[in-house]
Design an enzyme around this catalytic site. Structure first.
Site, PDB file in Angstrom:
ATOM      1  CG  ASP A 242      49.918  88.644  27.673  1.00  0.00           C
ATOM      2  OD1 ASP A 242      49.588  89.722  27.134  1.00  0.00           O
ATOM      3  OD2 ASP A 242      49.167  87.653  27.717  1.00  0.00           O
TER       4      ASP A 242
ATOM      5  CG  ASP B 237      48.070  92.771  24.517  1.00  0.00           C
ATOM      6  OD1 ASP B 237      48.308  92.003  23.565  1.00  0.00           O
ATOM      7  OD2 ASP B 237      47.057  92.664  25.237  1.00  0.00           O
ATOM      8  CD  GLU B 238      50.090  87.618  23.224  1.00  0.00           C
ATOM      9  OE1 GLU B 238      50.665  86.644  23.778  1.00  0.00           O
ATOM     10  OE2 GLU B 238      48.901  87.581  22.868  1.00  0.00           O
TER      11      GLU B 238
END
Length: 405
Positions: free
Chosen positions: A17, A107-108
């Site tokens: 993350d 983003d993860e």
């Protein structure tokens, strides 16, 4: 969580993350912003650096409230093209690590490295190497949790933030999980947390001490069964790969109004152009356009419309989005718009497309392809709608006299 250890109980799931992603990209690209409190947005905070979070700034907070909490806050406008480019670079590293990657958001992601045990280092070492690669090759901080299940890996990364690494051995799952506040459990939002607190349940261990039927009675069947599984380590152990993406969307915070109708429409059409390019780059079509609005009182509204057949035409998508905005005009005027977004759903492959017969539409697909090609070669800002340009931007050229045209 009392099963004997064995191959099926190894901690081989990574949750990676990126930390304060939008703000971290801004700090990476502008050295003057490093180690300073940064908010991305304007009228509404879209993302905040940890320097700002530690002073109380939160996502979806108004810019005025954020500045009051953090007088030295630096507010920068979003650069979605830069964030997408950074995300792609990081996901390339994920896929270089293992083919078993489940993207969760820009983003993860979850990574299953269980199949690498004969050809690579242990999972904790893989996680440490991945963090170093993201830092060195992309220039961004990332936190990684390592555990037996995606859920536990997600919680581990939450605990380890920012810029950390945490491994939860299978034999220590209860010791790790039960002391944690219920707010850190994946799937427990503010409303559920308040309800649990109202019954005196503060930690995951407090919840684990209750019989399943009691939790069902407190929270309802779905939430009760889910939370019981969560606190007893009975969540799925596999990442899900190969699942087709369900939607493509984008949004823009526009600050507190009042806003001119033309400005809101231009902002929306700019978003449609962006998601249309992403749709065609993914070789997909969409059958539904969803308009998303957020207002000054933080309430939200959505409007949607579906086509008879899927399309990737920016003209069709833009016309539909504009029509939905017209339908919501009364809400926009009465409640003060602060954010506009658009999503394309009901996606399908563009390998077979059933177009609507329109004899006047010849050449439109070629226009979309030409605009996409220019954006790919020269950047997404190389071609934009004139209505999105500020005074002084773009190129002005005098019209030719009639006798020279």
């Amino acid at each position: 969580m009392t099963d004997p250890p064995g191959p099926a109980r190894r901690a081989t799931i990574l949750h990676a993350d990126l930390d304060a992603f939008y703000a971290a990209v801004e700090q990476r690209d502008d050295p003057r912003l490093r180690h300073r409190p940064v908010a991305v947005g304007g009228g509404v905070v879209l993302a905040a650096s940890y320097e700002a979070k530690w002073r109380g700034v939160r996502t979806a907070m108004s810019g005025r409230e954020a500045r009051a909490l953090c007088p030295g806050l630096v507010v920068v406008p979003p650069r979605f093209g830069a964030y997408l480019e950074a995300s792609r670079a990081v996901f390339d590293l994920f896929h270089r690590t293992t083919p078993q990657v489940q993207g969760v958001s820009i983003d993860e992601a979850f990574l299953d490295v269980g199949g690498l045990h004969r050809i690579d280092v242990p999972p904790a070492a893989i996680a440490a190497r991945l963090r170093a690669q993201v830092r060195d090759e992309v220039g961004l901080p990332i936190t990684v949790g390592v555990a037996r299940t995606p859920f536990l890996a997600k919680v581990a990364s939450r605990v380890a933030k920012p810029d950390g690494l945490m491994v939860v051995p299978p034999d220590d799952e209860e010791a790790f999980l039960h002391p944690l506040p219920v707010e850190l459990l994946w799937g427990v939002g503010e409303v559920t947390a308040r309800r649990l607190h109202g019954y005196g349940l503060v930690t995951a261990g407090d919840v684990a001490a209750l019989p399943q039927q009691v939790l069902v009675g407190l929270l309802g069947p779905a939430a009760g069964h889910h939370l019981f599984a969560v606190v007893h380590g009975r969540t799925p152990e596999r990442v899900v790969t190969g699942r087709a993406r369900g939607s493509i969307g984008a949004q823009r915070a526009i600050g507190r109004g009042p806003h001119d109708d033309a400005f809101v429409r231009a902002a929306l059409l700019g978003l449609v152009d962006r998601v249309g390019r992403r749709l065609r780059a993914a070789h997909r079509t969409a059958r539904t356009v969803v308009l998303r609005l957020r207002f000054a009182d933080y309430t939200r509204a959505t409007r949607s419309r579906s086509f008879a057949h899927g399309t990737a035409s920016s003209e069709e998508l833009a016309a539909t989005a504009a029509h939905l905005l017209d339908e919501a005009s009364a809400l926009v005027r009465d409640r003060g718009l602060t954010l506009v977004g658009v999503a394309l759903t009901n996606l399908a492959s563009d390998a077979v497309v059933q177009p609507t017969l329109d004899l006047a539409a010849a050449g439109r697909g070629g226009l979309d392809a030409a605009v996409d090609a220019v954006a790919d070669r020269f950047g997404t800002r190389a071609v934009t709608r004139a209505s999105l340009l500020r005074p002084g931007e773009g190129i002005a050229a005098p019209l030719l006299p009639d006798d020279l045209a």
